[in-house]
Scaffold this active site. Structure first.
Site, PDB file in Angstrom:
ATOM      1  N   GLU A 100       0.931  -1.287   0.196  1.00 34.78           N
ATOM      2  CA  GLU A 100       0.071  -0.062   0.065  1.00 34.78           C
ATOM      3  C   GLU A 100       0.994   1.204  -0.015  1.00 34.78           C
ATOM      4  O   GLU A 100       1.875   1.177   0.457  1.00 34.78           O
ATOM      5  CB  GLU A 100      -0.785  -0.018   1.197  1.00 34.78           C
ATOM      6  CG  GLU A 100      -1.839   0.921   1.527  1.00 34.78           C
ATOM      7  CD  GLU A 100      -2.932   1.273   0.699  1.00 34.78           C
ATOM      8  OE1 GLU A 100      -2.607   1.369  -0.497  1.00 34.78           O
ATOM      9  OE2 GLU A 100      -4.077   1.340   1.164  1.00 34.78           O
ATOM     10  N   ASP A 101       0.589   2.406  -0.654  1.00 35.81           N
ATOM     11  CA  ASP A 101       1.112   3.681  -0.648  1.00 35.81           C
ATOM     12  C   ASP A 101       1.317   4.157   0.872  1.00 35.81           C
ATOM     13  O   ASP A 101       2.347   4.309   1.159  1.00 35.81           O
ATOM     14  CB  ASP A 101       0.731   4.704  -1.584  1.00 35.81           C
ATOM     15  CG  ASP A 101      -0.759   4.891  -1.367  1.00 35.81           C
ATOM     16  OD1 ASP A 101      -1.534   4.295  -0.397  1.00 35.81           O
ATOM     17  OD2 ASP A 101      -1.495   5.600  -2.349  1.00 35.81           O
ATOM     18  N   ASP A 104      -3.270   6.091   6.513  1.00 33.12           N
ATOM     19  CA  ASP A 104      -3.764   7.123   7.175  1.00 33.12           C
ATOM     20  C   ASP A 104      -4.615   6.946   8.679  1.00 33.12           C
ATOM     21  O   ASP A 104      -4.250   6.467   9.490  1.00 33.12           O
ATOM     22  CB  ASP A 104      -4.491   8.105   6.206  1.00 33.12           C
ATOM     23  CG  ASP A 104      -4.711   9.418   6.445  1.00 33.12           C
ATOM     24  OD1 ASP A 104      -4.269   9.801   7.682  1.00 33.12           O
ATOM     25  OD2 ASP A 104      -5.469  10.073   5.986  1.00 33.12           O
ATOM     26  N   LYS A 132       0.939   7.106   8.471  1.00 30.62           N
ATOM     27  CA  LYS A 132       0.602   8.443   9.259  1.00 30.62           C
ATOM     28  C   LYS A 132      -0.261   8.095  10.535  1.00 30.62           C
ATOM     29  O   LYS A 132      -1.222   8.366  10.368  1.00 30.62           O
ATOM     30  CB  LYS A 132      -0.271   9.174   8.177  1.00 30.62           C
ATOM     31  CG  LYS A 132      -0.005  10.614   7.863  1.00 30.62           C
ATOM     32  CD  LYS A 132      -1.286  11.158   7.197  1.00 30.62           C
ATOM     33  CE  LYS A 132      -1.071  11.724   5.663  1.00 30.62           C
ATOM     34  NZ  LYS A 132      -2.022  12.394   5.209  1.00 30.62           N
ATOM     35  N   PHE A 153      -0.593  16.270   3.902  1.00 27.25           N
ATOM     36  CA  PHE A 153      -1.262  15.627   2.714  1.00 27.25           C
ATOM     37  C   PHE A 153      -0.085  15.503   1.583  1.00 27.25           C
ATOM     38  O   PHE A 153       0.543  16.626   1.259  1.00 27.25           O
ATOM     39  CB  PHE A 153      -2.222  16.432   1.867  1.00 27.25           C
ATOM     40  CG  PHE A 153      -3.028  15.496   1.050  1.00 27.25           C
ATOM     41  CD1 PHE A 153      -3.781  14.577   1.281  1.00 27.25           C
ATOM     42  CD2 PHE A 153      -2.639  15.748  -0.368  1.00 27.25           C
ATOM     43  CE1 PHE A 153      -4.578  13.663   0.402  1.00 27.25           C
ATOM     44  CE2 PHE A 153      -3.235  14.814  -1.472  1.00 27.25           C
ATOM     45  CZ  PHE A 153      -4.031  14.123  -0.863  1.00 27.25           C
ATOM     46  N   VAL A 154       0.414  14.381   1.438  1.00 21.14           N
ATOM     47  CA  VAL A 154       1.734  14.068   0.546  1.00 21.14           C
ATOM     48  C   VAL A 154       1.236  13.866  -0.998  1.00 21.14           C
ATOM     49  O   VAL A 154       0.141  12.945  -1.143  1.00 21.14           O
ATOM     50  CB  VAL A 154       2.569  13.307   1.253  1.00 21.14           C
ATOM     51  CG1 VAL A 154       3.168  13.764   2.504  1.00 21.14           C
ATOM     52  CG2 VAL A 154       2.137  11.870   1.462  1.00 21.14           C
ATOM     53  N   ASP A 160      -1.531  10.672  -5.479  1.00 22.53           N
ATOM     54  CA  ASP A 160      -2.188  11.615  -6.176  1.00 22.53           C
ATOM     55  C   ASP A 160      -2.897  12.994  -5.393  1.00 22.53           C
ATOM     56  O   ASP A 160      -2.972  12.718  -4.066  1.00 22.53           O
ATOM     57  CB  ASP A 160      -3.170  11.233  -6.873  1.00 22.53           C
ATOM     58  CG  ASP A 160      -4.610  10.841  -6.228  1.00 22.53           C
ATOM     59  OD1 ASP A 160      -4.296  10.142  -5.394  1.00 22.53           O
ATOM     60  OD2 ASP A 160      -5.616  11.349  -6.808  1.00 22.53           O
ATOM     61  N   ARG A 166       0.872  11.513  -9.785  1.00 26.31           N
ATOM     62  CA  ARG A 166       1.370  10.333  -9.361  1.00 26.31           C
ATOM     63  C   ARG A 166       2.903  10.109  -9.879  1.00 26.31           C
ATOM     64  O   ARG A 166       3.470   9.240  -9.483  1.00 26.31           O
ATOM     65  CB  ARG A 166       0.433   9.346  -9.748  1.00 26.31           C
ATOM     66  CG  ARG A 166      -0.997   9.207  -9.208  1.00 26.31           C
ATOM     67  CD  ARG A 166      -1.589   8.012  -9.581  1.00 26.31           C
ATOM     68  NE  ARG A 166      -2.961   7.922  -9.262  1.00 26.31           N
ATOM     69  CZ  ARG A 166      -3.572   7.607  -8.143  1.00 26.31           C
ATOM     70  NH1 ARG A 166      -2.739   7.365  -7.054  1.00 26.31           N
ATOM     71  NH2 ARG A 166      -5.080   7.660  -7.788  1.00 26.31           N
TER      72      ARG A 166
HETATM   73  P1  5GP Z   1      -6.788   5.305   4.891  1.00 27.19           P
HETATM   74  O1  5GP Z   1      -8.058   4.568   4.671  1.00 27.19           O
HETATM   75  O2  5GP Z   1      -5.804   4.824   5.789  1.00 27.19           O
HETATM   76  O3  5GP Z   1      -7.566   6.759   5.581  1.00 27.19           O
HETATM   77  O4  5GP Z   1      -6.421   6.006   3.557  1.00 27.19           O
HETATM   78  C1  5GP Z   1      -5.779   5.188   2.701  1.00 27.19           C
HETATM   79  C2  5GP Z   1      -5.641   5.850   1.465  1.00 27.19           C
HETATM   80  O5  5GP Z   1      -5.854   7.205   1.290  1.00 27.19           O
HETATM   81  C3  5GP Z   1      -4.214   5.661   0.806  1.00 27.19           C
HETATM   82  O6  5GP Z   1      -4.244   4.522   0.018  1.00 27.19           O
HETATM   83  C4  5GP Z   1      -4.270   6.901  -0.275  1.00 27.19           C
HETATM   84  O7  5GP Z   1      -4.696   6.652  -1.290  1.00 27.19           O
HETATM   85  C5  5GP Z   1      -5.177   8.013   0.492  1.00 27.19           C
HETATM   86  N1  5GP Z   1      -4.185   8.910   1.302  1.00 27.19           N
HETATM   87  C6  5GP Z   1      -4.225   8.931   2.652  1.00 27.19           C
HETATM   88  N2  5GP Z   1      -3.311   9.997   3.177  1.00 27.19           N
HETATM   89  C7  5GP Z   1      -2.917  10.527   1.889  1.00 27.19           C
HETATM   90  C8  5GP Z   1      -2.160  11.572   1.620  1.00 27.19           C
HETATM   91  O8  5GP Z   1      -1.505  12.138   2.597  1.00 27.19           O
HETATM   92  N3  5GP Z   1      -1.661  11.920   0.400  1.00 27.19           N
HETATM   93  C9  5GP Z   1      -2.298  11.226  -0.668  1.00 27.19           C
HETATM   94  N4  5GP Z   1      -2.102  11.482  -1.893  1.00 27.19           N
HETATM   95  N5  5GP Z   1      -3.201  10.111  -0.470  1.00 27.19           N
HETATM   96  C10 5GP Z   1      -3.404   9.631   0.910  1.00 27.19           C
END
Ligand code: 5GP
Length: 176
Positions: A100-101, A104, A132, A153-154, A160, A166
């Site tokens: 996973e990227d 969060d 994060k 936010f990165v 993206d 991206r």
């Molecule tokens: P989560 O469900 O953990 O909140 O979110 C996961 C997804 O949210 C990540 O796979 C990503 O696509 C997006 N995301 C969360 N934080 C960021 C961020 O700082 N930058 C970007 N570009 N996407 C994020």
């Protein structure tokens, strides 16, 4: 590195990313020797990380992908997850590594872990490039983490903003 007006600042350079991804590849390869792991990339954010990571995996393995949508295109999590593309093969008895990227809130991976556990995987671990933890809302613990980041936010290296940026080879903080 070129000045980029959409960035507040660069967080991780191309060289830093390459170095850390190589380390992760070595660590995972050592842990999965003889286990034929299945690396499940979560599209689309994983693409650059996944491809660089896989070049550093030195054990036999399989590759597959899922596409989940959790964000509606902005900068905040909706907590709602939809499967847009599913795995091609059964994962029963397999050792799965989710690639996973960024983790969060963890809501996307909480959903995914539950989903994959129900399919009978022998083990499931998470490998994320960025973590994060300050924003966590779900009980998920990635085993392999590239870098920990603050609540910013990165973008870049797969990540993206509204489907842009991206392709940047480095990661930076988005200028809102
Ligand atoms: P989560 O469900 O953990 O909140 O979110 C996961 C997804 O949210 C990540 O796979 C990503 O696509 C997006 N995301 C969360 N934080 C960021 C961020 O700082 N930058 C970007 N570009 N996407 C994020």
């Amino acid at each position: 590195m070129p000045e980029n007006p959409v960035l507040e600042r660069v967080l991780f350079s191309e060289q830093q990313l390459a170095g850390r991804v190589a380390e992760l590849g070595r660590e995972i390869s050592a842990d999965y020797r003889g286990k034929l792991p299945l690396f499940v990339g979560i599209l689309r954010g994983c693409i650059l990380f996944y491809s660089d990571l896989m070049k550093n995996i030195s054990v036999d393995c399989n590759m597959d992908f899922m596409c989940l949508s959790s964000y509606a295109g902005g900068t905040a999590s909706t907590g709602q997850v939809r499967t847009m593309l599913d795995l091609r093969e059964s994962i029963k008895g397999r050792h799965v590594v989710i690639v996973e990227d960024i983790v969060d809130t963890g809501l996307t991976l909480e959903y995914l872990m539950g989903n994959l556990k129900n399919r009978g995987a022998a083990s499931i671990e998470i490998c994320c490039l960025l973590d994060k933890p300050c924003n966590r809302k779900a009980d998920v613990h990635p085993k392999y983490v590239g870098f920990t980041v603050e609540n910013e936010f990165v973008i870049g290296y797969g990540l993206d903003y509204n489907e842009l940026y991206r392709n940047l080879p480095y990661i930076g903080v988005f200028r809102k």
